[in-house]
Design a protein around this motif. Sequence first.
Motif, PDB file in Angstrom:
ATOM      1  N   ILE A  48      25.238  25.977  42.299  1.00 30.95           N
ATOM      2  CA  ILE A  48      26.010  25.356  41.221  1.00 30.95           C
ATOM      3  C   ILE A  48      27.291  26.168  40.992  1.00 30.95           C
ATOM      4  O   ILE A  48      27.252  27.377  40.705  1.00 30.95           O
ATOM      5  N   LEU A  49      28.435  25.480  41.111  1.00 30.09           N
ATOM      6  CA  LEU A  49      29.759  26.115  40.947  1.00 30.09           C
ATOM      7  C   LEU A  49      30.569  25.356  39.907  1.00 30.09           C
ATOM      8  O   LEU A  49      31.771  25.128  40.064  1.00 30.09           O
ATOM      9  N   GLU A  94      28.953  13.362  34.683  1.00 31.44           N
ATOM     10  CA  GLU A  94      28.638  14.318  35.720  1.00 31.44           C
ATOM     11  C   GLU A  94      29.460  15.576  35.555  1.00 31.44           C
ATOM     12  O   GLU A  94      30.536  15.550  34.955  1.00 31.44           O
ATOM     13  N   ILE A  95      28.948  16.677  36.081  1.00 30.95           N
ATOM     14  CA  ILE A  95      29.630  17.979  35.981  1.00 30.95           C
ATOM     15  C   ILE A  95      29.973  18.423  37.391  1.00 30.95           C
ATOM     16  O   ILE A  95      29.100  18.889  38.131  1.00 30.95           O
ATOM     17  N   PRO A  96      31.218  18.294  37.844  1.00 32.37           N
ATOM     18  CA  PRO A  96      31.599  18.679  39.208  1.00 32.37           C
ATOM     19  C   PRO A  96      31.892  20.179  39.280  1.00 32.37           C
ATOM     20  O   PRO A  96      31.958  20.865  38.256  1.00 32.37           O
ATOM     21  N   PRO A  97      32.072  20.716  40.494  1.00 30.74           N
ATOM     22  CA  PRO A  97      32.517  22.104  40.628  1.00 30.74           C
ATOM     23  C   PRO A  97      33.931  22.281  40.038  1.00 30.74           C
ATOM     24  O   PRO A  97      34.645  21.311  39.763  1.00 30.74           O
ATOM     25  N   VAL A  98      34.319  23.514  39.841  1.00 29.54           N
ATOM     26  CA  VAL A  98      35.649  23.797  39.295  1.00 29.54           C
ATOM     27  C   VAL A  98      36.698  23.202  40.223  1.00 29.54           C
ATOM     28  O   VAL A  98      36.474  23.091  41.445  1.00 29.54           O
ATOM     29  N   PRO A  99      37.837  22.765  39.706  1.00 32.47           N
ATOM     30  CA  PRO A  99      38.840  22.077  40.539  1.00 32.47           C
ATOM     31  C   PRO A  99      39.271  22.864  41.748  1.00 32.47           C
ATOM     32  O   PRO A  99      39.500  22.284  42.824  1.00 32.47           O
ATOM     33  N   LEU A 100      39.388  24.191  41.629  1.00 31.18           N
ATOM     34  CA  LEU A 100      39.853  24.970  42.762  1.00 31.18           C
ATOM     35  C   LEU A 100      38.899  24.847  43.953  1.00 31.18           C
ATOM     36  O   LEU A 100      39.354  24.826  45.105  1.00 31.18           O
ATOM     37  N   LEU A 101      37.626  24.726  43.657  1.00 35.25           N
ATOM     38  CA  LEU A 101      36.636  24.646  44.748  1.00 35.25           C
ATOM     39  C   LEU A 101      36.447  23.225  45.246  1.00 35.25           C
ATOM     40  O   LEU A 101      36.322  22.993  46.459  1.00 35.25           O
ATOM     41  N   ARG A 102      36.400  22.270  44.305  1.00 33.06           N
ATOM     42  CA  ARG A 102      36.106  20.906  44.773  1.00 33.06           C
ATOM     43  C   ARG A 102      37.243  20.321  45.594  1.00 33.06           C
ATOM     44  O   ARG A 102      37.027  19.424  46.405  1.00 33.06           O
ATOM     45  N   GLU A 152      40.287  35.884  41.535  1.00 27.41           N
ATOM     46  CA  GLU A 152      40.433  36.302  42.929  1.00 27.41           C
ATOM     47  C   GLU A 152      39.220  35.874  43.757  1.00 27.41           C
ATOM     48  O   GLU A 152      39.380  35.389  44.877  1.00 27.41           O
ATOM     49  N   ASN A 153      38.021  36.031  43.176  1.00 29.80           N
ATOM     50  CA  ASN A 153      36.817  35.627  43.902  1.00 29.80           C
ATOM     51  C   ASN A 153      36.794  34.117  44.130  1.00 29.80           C
ATOM     52  O   ASN A 153      36.408  33.641  45.215  1.00 29.80           O
ATOM     53  N   ASP A 154      37.132  33.321  43.112  1.00 26.46           N
ATOM     54  CA  ASP A 154      37.186  31.860  43.280  1.00 26.46           C
ATOM     55  C   ASP A 154      38.202  31.477  44.348  1.00 26.46           C
ATOM     56  O   ASP A 154      37.961  30.546  45.156  1.00 26.46           O
ATOM     57  N   THR A 155      39.332  32.217  44.379  1.00 19.70           N
ATOM     58  CA  THR A 155      40.363  31.893  45.372  1.00 19.70           C
ATOM     59  C   THR A 155      39.856  32.176  46.783  1.00 19.70           C
ATOM     60  O   THR A 155      40.079  31.391  47.717  1.00 19.70           O
TER      61      THR A 155
END
Length: 772
Positions: free
Chosen positions: A112-113, A154-162, A121-124
């Motif tokens: 789950i993200l 619904e709860i999607p992943p954070v925009p940077l990841l999705r 920095e880690n998300d990037t």
Amino acid sequence: MSVWRRRAEGREPTQAQRLFRGLVREWLWVSLILLPLTAVLSLSHGLALNNLFYDNLRRFTPLPVDPRILLVTIDDYSLQQLGRWPWPRAIHGQLLDRLSAAEAKGVLFDVILSEPGSTVENDTRLAAALCRAGNVFLPVLRQGVARYGQDIEEIPPVPLLRNCARGLGHINAEADADGTVRSVYLREGPMLAPRAQLTWLLYQLTEAEPAFPHMPGPGEPRVAQGWLRSNPVRIPFISADAGFPSVPYVSVLRGEVPPELLRDRLILVGSTAPGLGDRYVTPQSGSQGTTPGVEIQANLLNGLLQHRSVVALGQWSGMLLSMALTAVLLGLLLWRPRHALWITLGCMGLGLAGSVLMLRLGYWWSPVASLLGMLLAYLIWNWRRLSVILAYFGWELARLDSEPKVLPERRRSQAPAGDVLQGQIVALEQALSRTRDTRRFIADGLEYLPVATLISDPDGKILLANRNAREVFAHSLVGEGLIAQLAALGYPGLTEPALYPRLEQLPAVEFRDVQQRSLRMELAPLLPVDSDTAIGWLLSLTDLSVERDAEQQRSVLLRFLSHDLRAPHSAILALLDVQRHQPATPRQVYGQIEQQVRRALALTEAFVQLAKAESEAYQFEPSMFAMLVLDAFDQATTLAQLKDIHLEHDLDDEAEGLVLADQSLLTRALFNLLENAIKYSPVESRVSVRVSCTPGWLRCEISDEGRGIDAADLPQLFGQYQRFASAKGIDGLGLGLSMVKAVVDRHQGRISCQSVVGRGSCFILELPLLEE
């Protein structure tokens, strides 16, 4: 016309027919109730037995593990090496880089993200790894509880990841009423933008032309609180003994896993450590405990890859199939009621086998409704049949009880009050006891009848024969053909089996059988109560041999008195009348009178001896046969000397055998044989007696050198008043050999004669030896 006659002619049904027709009508009503009930049960998916049967029947359709699937597990070992969860997302990026370098086919990242990580920095770094891989699918969550006045979201992943993921999909699993996860929806989400199941997206990545061009399962959407779900399928779990290949997360991260093991694999990354991540109760939980969500996704992907997704049969199709099986059983029970249990078990087995077969073909049909319907049908059928049987028994028992009793009623146990079945059983037991008593009475009466009596079926097959009948035919008769037995006995007119008449065509006649017994045959049909058609035949054979022999003896006696004994007396009277008219009586007249008187005395003596031989006044005692022969020799010696005939015997040790005999009569019989041998032998010939013993028998042979007897006359040799051409010119009455035959028969012996004309005769006498 009587009621029984109308029933026999088919104009009025019997009580059994009325009860059976009533049962058929009642069964039609039962069918009209059971079939809708089966339909209702089939539409009731909440039945606990449906899931129980599914969990057990799926074991007959095991699914192998597809070699393309590999699990990368966040397990206890990885947590020990990398520290407490959650890990920095840069570590996830490093894992994805390892998988990309190994050329993995696709990655389902079941983590789950939906919230930002500890640092941007880690998300990037993770987003960059996602973009470099280009084949990673991320999960989307569903809100647990809808907010007031709003639909579920619904709860999607954070925009940077999705934005860098290959696709987003749901990982929700559906629990049944018992809390067990058995199925998923391949499409669900908000009404305006539903998403595919995450495993479906990974499956579409594997083939250019997937085997499922469209999602399996019914496409009719189900909407609740703004959340749309469609295409439900059941999860085809692998065997509990099998398992998906897996490697620890930390091993892949450190490069300890060979790249060849990861190349072209479908990688599912998820948590398997206890207390971490989602875990569910599944049909395998009984042996393995709760199942991690990543393994549920692996089972679903395994079924899609092998084209074995299980789709529940439509409601109406399943209902019609359940009703059809129940209807087949209802019809078969009416068609073959005697095999109700086996038919029911067979139909139940067919339902179970059909369910397993459909499961192999990718369809799930629950046989519970049809099994319950068939079980109810069997129980109701037996209940109603038992009721009909009890009603019929009650009617028949009352009818039987109203008939006159042949024998006095014996005191029997009373039926308990209130229990109809036990009461009927007691009444039936009493009726059967009365029937057995009556049958025993009739059978004993028939067995000891003084007349030979047989009972046959309508076709002449003998069913019963009393002891006199067995004695007449000299063997057991049950199961034999009556006409064939009469033909073998000597009934007149039965020559060729192909020309045998029907039993009712045999006339009642008196005939002589093969043993020269005089038998009178009478035949009568046995008729049932309700028909004029014979159900059997009663045949009796009356032995009239004694009466006919008595009549013959009376005729013989009348002939003897009227002719044989009268002739010499008439001759004496004629001679006396001649003497009265002559002055002097010539000497030859006295000689003729003496001759006639002696002839009359000889006739009387022969007749008396024959009568004595045929009477019952025998006095048997152990006797030495040689002494009897010597006594007969002494009496015959004078006769032999008058004709200068040499009389000889061969009495050795064997001749000293003991026999049970009436000495006077047996000696007389031996004398008669010697007298005949002397009488019919020429002067200066020889008459010999030879005695020998064989096992159980004493044999006496009396031979002469006389005229002999023609072969055609031998069968009538021992009859009364029998005189043959060979005896011409010799005085005789024809009673001597009859007396000998009577004496030998009374001694349980045998007598026969061997003779050649012109060369003499040999009479053979055989008597049973007395055991010492």
